[in-house]
Structure formats: C-alpha cells, structure tokens
Design a protein around this motif. Structure first.
Motif, PDB file in Angstrom:
ATOM      1  N   LEU A  34      31.613 -12.524  39.444  1.00  0.00           N
ATOM      2  CA  LEU A  34      31.015 -13.679  40.109  1.00  0.00           C
ATOM      3  C   LEU A  34      30.511 -13.295  41.496  1.00  0.00           C
ATOM      4  CD1 LEU A  34      33.598 -16.496  39.261  1.00  0.00           C
ATOM      5  CD2 LEU A  34      31.304 -16.209  38.291  1.00  0.00           C
ATOM      6  N   THR A  35      29.461 -13.941  41.894  1.00  0.00           N
ATOM      7  CA  THR A  35      28.986 -13.832  43.265  1.00  0.00           C
ATOM      8  C   THR A  35      28.659 -15.233  43.758  1.00  0.00           C
ATOM      9  OG1 THR A  35      27.424 -12.718  44.757  1.00  0.00           O
ATOM     10  CG2 THR A  35      26.563 -13.448  42.639  1.00  0.00           C
ATOM     11  N   TYR A  36      28.433 -15.377  45.042  1.00  0.00           N
ATOM     12  CA  TYR A  36      28.302 -16.702  45.636  1.00  0.00           C
ATOM     13  C   TYR A  36      27.089 -16.760  46.556  1.00  0.00           C
ATOM     14  CZ  TYR A  36      32.897 -17.468  43.681  1.00  0.00           C
ATOM     15  OH  TYR A  36      33.941 -17.599  42.790  1.00  0.00           O
ATOM     16  N   PRO A  37      26.494 -17.946  46.697  1.00  0.00           N
ATOM     17  CA  PRO A  37      25.303 -18.087  47.538  1.00  0.00           C
ATOM     18  C   PRO A  37      25.493 -17.555  48.954  1.00  0.00           C
ATOM     19  CG  PRO A  37      25.665 -20.105  46.286  1.00  0.00           C
ATOM     20  CD  PRO A  37      26.859 -19.233  46.039  1.00  0.00           C
ATOM     21  N   SER A  38      26.707 -17.627  49.454  1.00  0.00           N
ATOM     22  CA  SER A  38      26.995 -17.179  50.819  1.00  0.00           C
ATOM     23  C   SER A  38      26.819 -15.676  51.006  1.00  0.00           C
ATOM     24  CB  SER A  38      28.422 -17.581  51.204  1.00  0.00           C
ATOM     25  OG  SER A  38      29.327 -17.214  50.176  1.00  0.00           O
ATOM     26  N   TYR A  85      27.320  -2.599  50.231  1.00  0.00           N
ATOM     27  CA  TYR A  85      28.020  -3.889  50.259  1.00  0.00           C
ATOM     28  C   TYR A  85      28.771  -4.058  48.951  1.00  0.00           C
ATOM     29  CZ  TYR A  85      28.946  -8.900  50.482  1.00  0.00           C
ATOM     30  OH  TYR A  85      29.575 -10.125  50.490  1.00  0.00           O
ATOM     31  N   ILE A  86      30.045  -4.426  49.045  1.00  0.00           N
ATOM     32  CA  ILE A  86      30.876  -4.673  47.869  1.00  0.00           C
ATOM     33  C   ILE A  86      31.004  -6.178  47.678  1.00  0.00           C
ATOM     34  CG2 ILE A  86      33.160  -4.357  46.839  1.00  0.00           C
ATOM     35  CD1 ILE A  86      33.464  -1.824  48.449  1.00  0.00           C
ATOM     36  N   PRO A  87      30.733  -6.696  46.484  1.00  0.00           N
ATOM     37  CA  PRO A  87      30.854  -8.144  46.256  1.00  0.00           C
ATOM     38  C   PRO A  87      32.219  -8.675  46.687  1.00  0.00           C
ATOM     39  CG  PRO A  87      29.825  -7.089  44.375  1.00  0.00           C
ATOM     40  CD  PRO A  87      30.263  -5.984  45.281  1.00  0.00           C
ATOM     41  N   ALA A  88      32.222  -9.878  47.241  1.00  0.00           N
ATOM     42  CA  ALA A  88      33.435 -10.442  47.822  1.00  0.00           C
ATOM     43  C   ALA A  88      34.574 -10.546  46.816  1.00  0.00           C
ATOM     44  CB  ALA A  88      33.138 -11.812  48.423  1.00  0.00           C
ATOM     45  N   LEU A 159      37.405 -13.710  51.476  1.00  0.00           N
ATOM     46  CA  LEU A 159      37.869 -14.991  50.949  1.00  0.00           C
ATOM     47  C   LEU A 159      37.060 -16.146  51.534  1.00  0.00           C
ATOM     48  CD1 LEU A 159      41.736 -14.415  51.024  1.00  0.00           C
ATOM     49  CD2 LEU A 159      40.286 -14.536  48.989  1.00  0.00           C
ATOM     50  N   ALA A 160      36.728 -16.046  52.812  1.00  0.00           N
ATOM     51  CA  ALA A 160      35.909 -17.083  53.449  1.00  0.00           C
ATOM     52  C   ALA A 160      34.518 -17.118  52.835  1.00  0.00           C
ATOM     53  CB  ALA A 160      35.825 -16.841  54.951  1.00  0.00           C
ATOM     54  N   THR A 161      33.973 -15.949  52.515  1.00  0.00           N
ATOM     55  CA  THR A 161      32.666 -15.879  51.857  1.00  0.00           C
ATOM     56  C   THR A 161      32.702 -16.583  50.512  1.00  0.00           C
ATOM     57  OG1 THR A 161      32.070 -13.795  52.953  1.00  0.00           O
ATOM     58  CG2 THR A 161      30.956 -14.301  50.876  1.00  0.00           C
ATOM     59  N   ILE A 162      33.769 -16.336  49.741  1.00  0.00           N
ATOM     60  CA  ILE A 162      33.924 -16.988  48.437  1.00  0.00           C
ATOM     61  C   ILE A 162      34.073 -18.498  48.609  1.00  0.00           C
ATOM     62  CG2 ILE A 162      35.457 -17.228  46.444  1.00  0.00           C
ATOM     63  CD1 ILE A 162      36.081 -14.210  46.800  1.00  0.00           C
ATOM     64  N   ASN A 163      34.919 -18.909  49.533  1.00  0.00           N
ATOM     65  CA  ASN A 163      35.168 -20.342  49.744  1.00  0.00           C
ATOM     66  C   ASN A 163      33.902 -21.063  50.210  1.00  0.00           C
ATOM     67  OD1 ASN A 163      36.939 -22.672  49.971  1.00  0.00           O
ATOM     68  ND2 ASN A 163      36.793 -22.420  52.173  1.00  0.00           N
ATOM     69  N   LYS A 167      31.559 -23.890  47.857  1.00  0.00           N
ATOM     70  CA  LYS A 167      31.296 -25.254  48.319  1.00  0.00           C
ATOM     71  C   LYS A 167      29.850 -25.676  48.087  1.00  0.00           C
ATOM     72  CE  LYS A 167      34.769 -25.385  52.027  1.00  0.00           C
ATOM     73  NZ  LYS A 167      34.968 -25.422  53.504  1.00  0.00           N
ATOM     74  N   ILE A 168      28.923 -24.713  48.127  1.00  0.00           N
ATOM     75  CA  ILE A 168      27.503 -25.071  48.026  1.00  0.00           C
ATOM     76  C   ILE A 168      26.870 -24.672  46.696  1.00  0.00           C
ATOM     77  CG2 ILE A 168      27.215 -24.910  50.527  1.00  0.00           C
ATOM     78  CD1 ILE A 168      25.761 -22.236  50.064  1.00  0.00           C
ATOM     79  N   SER A 169      27.652 -24.016  45.839  1.00  0.00           N
ATOM     80  CA  SER A 169      27.080 -23.493  44.602  1.00  0.00           C
ATOM     81  C   SER A 169      26.504 -24.603  43.719  1.00  0.00           C
ATOM     82  CB  SER A 169      28.141 -22.705  43.827  1.00  0.00           C
ATOM     83  OG  SER A 169      27.586 -22.108  42.678  1.00  0.00           O
ATOM     84  N   LYS A 170      27.259 -25.664  43.498  1.00  0.00           N
ATOM     85  CA  LYS A 170      26.778 -26.745  42.633  1.00  0.00           C
ATOM     86  C   LYS A 170      25.525 -27.399  43.204  1.00  0.00           C
ATOM     87  CE  LYS A 170      28.133 -30.918  40.146  1.00  0.00           C
ATOM     88  NZ  LYS A 170      26.830 -31.570  40.400  1.00  0.00           N
TER      89      LYS A 170
END
Length: 251
Positions: A34-38, A85-88, A159-163, A167-170
């Motif tokens: 998984l990756t995140y918009p952040s 860069y390593i994914p969060a 962890l902050a990057t994931i959190n 929050k904004i993914s949806k």
C-alpha cells in the motif's frame, strides 16, 4: 491492531532493538504494498503507482508496484534497497499507529501513539546474545534520557505519513471518480528473453480525461490538493520501464 502489538514506552521497552535491514527473510520480498497520497510525490519519482480494489469492500486503494511477479521485489538486492525513497509501509517496520483519548482543554481528543509488534522477527532485546544475520541487536528505540532515538523518529515520520494519507485517501478517490478519471489498466510486458508477463486488475488515472478537464474542475481539484496527486500517478507509470529493466538485468 495486531494481536502482539503493545503500546511503546521508554521504561518498559528501553532495551528493545529492531533490525531495520531490508531482507527477504524479514518479509521485504513483496511484489506490491500500500501507498498513500501523502507520499505520492516521493513515490512517483521511483515506482509505479497503481490503484486496486479492496477485496472485501471494493473501495479503491493505492499500491506501489515493486515487482512484476508474485513474491518479487526488484528493488531489494543483497540486503540493500535500490531506491532513494522507501515506501512508508515498508519503512515503518514492526510498528503501527494507535490512538488514545487524552484530555486537551477539557475535551477528549484521540491522540496518535506508537505500538510495536513484539512478536516480529525484527524485534530483539539488547541482552540477547544469540543474534543471527536476520535477528541482530539492531536499532535502539530510546536514548538514555528516554527520548526517541533517531531511528524511532524516522519510524514516527513514516507512521505519520500513513496516518495523514489514510485520512484523505477516500476523498481523493471520490474526487477522481466524480470527474471520471479512473480507468482500468493492463500491463503487457515482454522481457528480453521473450517471456511475457501480464498484470491485470489494476487502475490508473485516465491521462486524456485529466488533460481535458475544464477550468472549474481543475480549480476544484487543485484547491483540494488532488490535482498534483493525479499528475503524480500519471507520471509514475514511466517507472514501469525501470521495473522491466531491473527484471531483465536479473535474468
């Protein structure tokens, strides 16, 4: 929350050590994660970003492609991660984020805290003398004064990057769907030895529809911060060529 996850604190866990090395035996041999918009802006410089549907909910989620076949991570070579860069999700190691209510100005506020999976093969105690190549004393989590070690600060950032991204993914996917920007994508790859690999079931941003958006749509996406993320996804697909090159080099 993992069954073996416990709330991290400097008194109880001052002697814990975490092996932060990248290793096949330690679970880094994954084709995608998984990756995140952040973190899209960082991810798109190194890896392809794709969308997939959650197998239970059917909701879209973002994934970063690390290999072309099952249990293959082309960025992992001789215990070294071959990217800047390593994914969060990888960088966080055996840690995860939790929330605990705290009273702030008389109001109960959920505050993020760090948990650790103590059953992870990455985790050991400083007093252990039977360390192997895959379970070493590793990184300290706390300094002598109880403050977070540099390594734990890096984990906290992951962890902050994931959190932040969760929050904004949806909202991001809702915006992409509103403007009909999501399309299915199949990757048909032919290796230098003639072998063919087909990857299906993924989605991406429709580049032509993105380019054809009118001014109001562009303004709305830009205001929400999602326009740059859409362009990051489009740009990231150029990294499929990098995966193919890495695969060919390993043949």
């Amino acid at each position: 929350m993992m069954a073996n996850a416990v709330r991290l604190n400097h008194l109880e866990h001052k002697d814990l050590r975490v092996n932060s090395k990248n290793s096949v035996k330690l679970g880094d041999k994954v084709t995608s994660t998984l990756t995140y918009p952040s973190e899209f802006i960082h991810i798109q410089r190194e890896y392809p970003i794709l969308f997939s549907k959650h197998p239970q909910t059917g909701d879209f989620q973002s994934v970063v492609l690390l290999g072309l076949e099952k249990d293959e991570n082309l960025f992992l070579k001789r215990g070294k991660w071959q990217a800047n860069y390593i994914p969060a999700v990888i960088a966080k190691g055996p840690f995860l984020i939790g929330f605990e209510p705290q009273q702030i100005n008389g109001q109960a506020v959920d505050t993020p805290v760090i948990y650790i999976d103590i059953a992870s093969p990455r985790v050991s105690h400083a007093s252990e003398n039977n360390a192997t190549d895959d379970k070493v004393a590793g990184e300290a989590l706390f300094l002598e004064n109880g403050e977070q070690s540099p390594y734990l600060k890096q984990v906290a950032q992951a962890l902050a990057t994931i959190n932040d991204g969760a929050k904004i993914s949806k909202a991001m996917f809702d915006a992409f769907s509103r403007y009909d920007l999501i399309e299915a994508v199949n990757l048909d790859i032919t290796l230098n030895n003639g072998r063919q690999i087909k990857l299906s079931g993924n989605y991406t941003i429709h580049e032509e529809k993105l380019a054809a958006l009118d001014g109001d749509a562009l303004a709305q996406l830009n205001k929400s911060g999602f326009l740059s993320l859409a362009f990051a996804v489009v740009a990231s697909l150029a990294n499929v060529r990098k995966l193919v090159d890495l695969k060919n080099a390993a043949l």
